[in-house]
Each structure stands twice: as structure tokens, then as C-alpha cells.
Design a protein around this motif. Structure first.
Motif, PDB file in Angstrom:
ATOM      1  N   THR A 106       0.823  -1.211   0.000  1.00  0.00           N
ATOM      2  CA  THR A 106       0.000   0.000   0.000  1.00  0.00           C
ATOM      3  C   THR A 106       0.859   1.264   0.000  1.00  0.00           C
ATOM      4  O   THR A 106       0.489   2.257  -0.625  1.00  0.00           O
ATOM      5  N   ALA A 107       2.004   1.229   0.671  1.00  0.00           N
ATOM      6  CA  ALA A 107       2.899   2.390   0.637  1.00  0.00           C
ATOM      7  C   ALA A 107       3.433   2.608  -0.780  1.00  0.00           C
ATOM      8  O   ALA A 107       3.550   3.752  -1.238  1.00  0.00           O
ATOM      9  N   ALA A 123      -2.396   2.973   9.527  1.00  0.00           N
ATOM     10  CA  ALA A 123      -1.446   3.916  10.122  1.00  0.00           C
ATOM     11  C   ALA A 123      -0.043   3.740   9.547  1.00  0.00           C
ATOM     12  O   ALA A 123       0.627   4.724   9.197  1.00  0.00           O
ATOM     13  N   MET A 124       0.403   2.501   9.450  1.00  0.00           N
ATOM     14  CA  MET A 124       1.752   2.251   8.944  1.00  0.00           C
ATOM     15  C   MET A 124       1.872   2.567   7.457  1.00  0.00           C
ATOM     16  O   MET A 124       2.936   2.987   6.995  1.00  0.00           O
ATOM     17  N   THR A 125       0.803   2.368   6.711  1.00  0.00           N
ATOM     18  CA  THR A 125       0.823   2.744   5.297  1.00  0.00           C
ATOM     19  C   THR A 125       1.117   4.229   5.155  1.00  0.00           C
ATOM     20  O   THR A 125       1.949   4.644   4.348  1.00  0.00           O
ATOM     21  N   MET A 126       0.435   5.040   5.948  1.00  0.00           N
ATOM     22  CA  MET A 126       0.651   6.481   5.863  1.00  0.00           C
ATOM     23  C   MET A 126       2.059   6.862   6.324  1.00  0.00           C
ATOM     24  O   MET A 126       2.703   7.719   5.711  1.00  0.00           O
ATOM     25  N   LEU A 127       2.549   6.217   7.379  1.00  0.00           N
ATOM     26  CA  LEU A 127       3.881   6.534   7.886  1.00  0.00           C
ATOM     27  C   LEU A 127       4.964   6.168   6.866  1.00  0.00           C
ATOM     28  O   LEU A 127       5.804   6.994   6.513  1.00  0.00           O
ATOM     29  N   VAL A 128       4.926   4.936   6.384  1.00  0.00           N
ATOM     30  CA  VAL A 128       5.955   4.481   5.446  1.00  0.00           C
ATOM     31  C   VAL A 128       5.883   5.268   4.145  1.00  0.00           C
ATOM     32  O   VAL A 128       6.908   5.705   3.606  1.00  0.00           O
ATOM     33  N   ALA A 142       4.797   8.240   3.732  1.00  0.00           N
ATOM     34  CA  ALA A 142       5.222   9.625   3.941  1.00  0.00           C
ATOM     35  C   ALA A 142       6.730   9.757   3.766  1.00  0.00           C
ATOM     36  O   ALA A 142       7.211  10.739   3.197  1.00  0.00           O
ATOM     37  N   PHE A 143       7.478   8.769   4.233  1.00  0.00           N
ATOM     38  CA  PHE A 143       8.924   8.810   4.046  1.00  0.00           C
ATOM     39  C   PHE A 143       9.297   8.577   2.589  1.00  0.00           C
ATOM     40  O   PHE A 143      10.263   9.154   2.083  1.00  0.00           O
ATOM     41  N   MET A 144       8.517   7.755   1.898  1.00  0.00           N
ATOM     42  CA  MET A 144       8.794   7.483   0.481  1.00  0.00           C
ATOM     43  C   MET A 144       8.482   8.685  -0.401  1.00  0.00           C
ATOM     44  O   MET A 144       9.135   8.881  -1.424  1.00  0.00           O
ATOM     45  N   THR A 145       7.487   9.470  -0.023  1.00  0.00           N
ATOM     46  CA  THR A 145       7.029  10.572  -0.870  1.00  0.00           C
ATOM     47  C   THR A 145       7.448  11.942  -0.349  1.00  0.00           C
ATOM     48  O   THR A 145       7.019  12.949  -0.896  1.00  0.00           O
ATOM     49  N   ALA A 146       8.247  11.981   0.693  1.00  0.00           N
ATOM     50  CA  ALA A 146       8.642  13.237   1.351  1.00  0.00           C
ATOM     51  C   ALA A 146       7.410  13.993   1.832  1.00  0.00           C
ATOM     52  O   ALA A 146       7.343  15.211   1.766  1.00  0.00           O
ATOM     53  N   GLY A 147       6.441  13.240   2.346  1.00  0.00           N
ATOM     54  CA  GLY A 147       5.203  13.837   2.820  1.00  0.00           C
ATOM     55  C   GLY A 147       5.120  13.900   4.332  1.00  0.00           C
ATOM     56  O   GLY A 147       4.041  13.785   4.896  1.00  0.00           O
ATOM     57  N   VAL A 148       6.268  14.049   4.990  1.00  0.00           N
ATOM     58  CA  VAL A 148       6.281  14.120   6.445  1.00  0.00           C
ATOM     59  C   VAL A 148       6.024  15.574   6.847  1.00  0.00           C
ATOM     60  O   VAL A 148       6.699  16.481   6.393  1.00  0.00           O
TER      61      VAL A 148
END
Length: 186
Positions: free
Chosen positions: A9-10, A49-54, A56-62
Motif C-alpha cells: 500500500t505504501a 497507520a503504517m501505510t501512511m507513515l511508510v 510519507a517517508f517514500m514521498t517526502a510527505g512528512v
């Protein structure tokens, strides 16, 4: 199973950011819904939750919005586990379709709460301290309809299309995986 589904999903979210789809469509919610539906509330919450976290790091969406995204996507997976299991018939499909449509709208409505208090402008759509509950709900409804309803409708329709195309075969595959990986120590 959780790690594989989070990675999948990430990656879907990374692809979505790299090649944007129409309006608010996102391919990540169908797997979150189906994972939560088959594997349970804890799994579903962690998957969302983990999909969004992982991702975010992949897409620079932190950013400061990330915890809101994580909790809301987690709630999508968590509440999917609350659906009754009808075991691979048309009723199950319609239940999943309705659920996916509602969460397509609800995810956006919840995420808007993150920014809504900070908007300035028309007093009929902005948050104001000291107004009553009914007036606050009326203002938020006007804000949601004017800013996000169309975008979230595309997300809801996209969820329905993905669940319609992949829902029951995916549920069957995940059920089969769960039954093979389930063991009991006596």
C-alpha cells in the motif's frame, strides 16, 4: 502479512503521488479496508497507520498532518473489521462497497478538521470560537461542501470501483492466507 501489505500500500501511494489519478482517487484504501475486514481491527488499524507513515517517508510527505493521516487511515482499517462476515456472497460485496464509499467521504471530512480552524474568510464557512454546536456543525458542513465534497466524491467512487473489481477475489485470497498461517498450540 502486515509487513507485505504495508509495503504494497505504501508503494501504491508512492505511485499515486508520482502519477496522480483523477481528483481525490487513491488506490490505498481498498487494501486497507480488505486487510482490516479479513485480519481484524488491530491489523486494520496498523495497516492504515503504517501505510501512511511508510509512504510519507517514500514521498517526502512528512509534516504536521501526518499523525492525522495515520489515525484516520487506521480508523478505516479498524472499522472494516466491525463489518459482519457474509462469506463470499453478493451481500458481502455490497456491504464492502457501501463501506468503501462512506469512508471515501468520511476520510476527507475528518482530515479537513485538521486545517479548518485556521482558515479565514466567509463567516458562514469558517470556525469561530464561542459559537454553539449547531452553528459550528452548520459552518463545517458549508466548508466541506464548498471545498472538499467533489474531491472526496472521486475518492469514494474510486474506492467503489477498486472494491468492485478486486474485492471478493482479494477477500478469498486473504482468507486462504489467514487459514494457512493460523495455528494453535495444544
Amino acid at each position: 502479512a502486515l509487513g507485505i501489505m504495508v509495503a504494497t500500500t505504501a508503494t501504491l501511494r508512492f505511485i499515486e503521488v508520482a502519477i496522480p489519478g483523477p481528483a481525490g482517487f487513491s488506490p490505498i484504501f481498498a487494501p486497507i479496508i480488505l486487510g482490516g475486514y479479513v485480519f481484524g481491527a488491530r491489523f486494520g488499524f496498523l495497516l492504515g497507520a503504517m501505510t501512511m507513515l511508510v509512504s510519507a517517508f517514500m514521498t517526502a510527505g512528512v509534516g504536521p498532518w501526518l499523525p492525522y493521516q495515520m489515525f484516520t487511515a487506521g480508523w478505516v482499517g479498524l472499522t472494516a473489521a466491525w463489518l459482519p462476515h457474509l462469506k463470499h456472497d453478493k451481500g458481502e460485496l455490497f456491504l464492502l462497497l457501501g463501506f468503501a464509499f462512506v469512508w471515501g467521504l468520511l476520510y476527507g471530512a475528518i482530515m479537513n478538521l485538521y486545517t479548518w480552524p485556521y482558515f479565514a474568510g466567509d463567516s458562514t464557512t469558517t470556525w469561530a470560537p464561542g459559537v454553539g454546536v449547531i452553528d459550528t456543525i452548520r459552518r463545517y458542513a458549508a466548508f466541506y461542501v464548498t471545498t472538499s465534497l467533489l474531491w472526496d466524491s472521486a475518492a469514494a467512487v474510486g474506492n467503489v470501483i477498486l472494491i468492485l473489481a478486486l474485492g471478493l477475489p482479494t477477500v478469498k485470497a486473504l482468507d486462504r492466507f489467514q487459514s494457512r498461517m493460523h495455528f494453535q498450540v495444544q
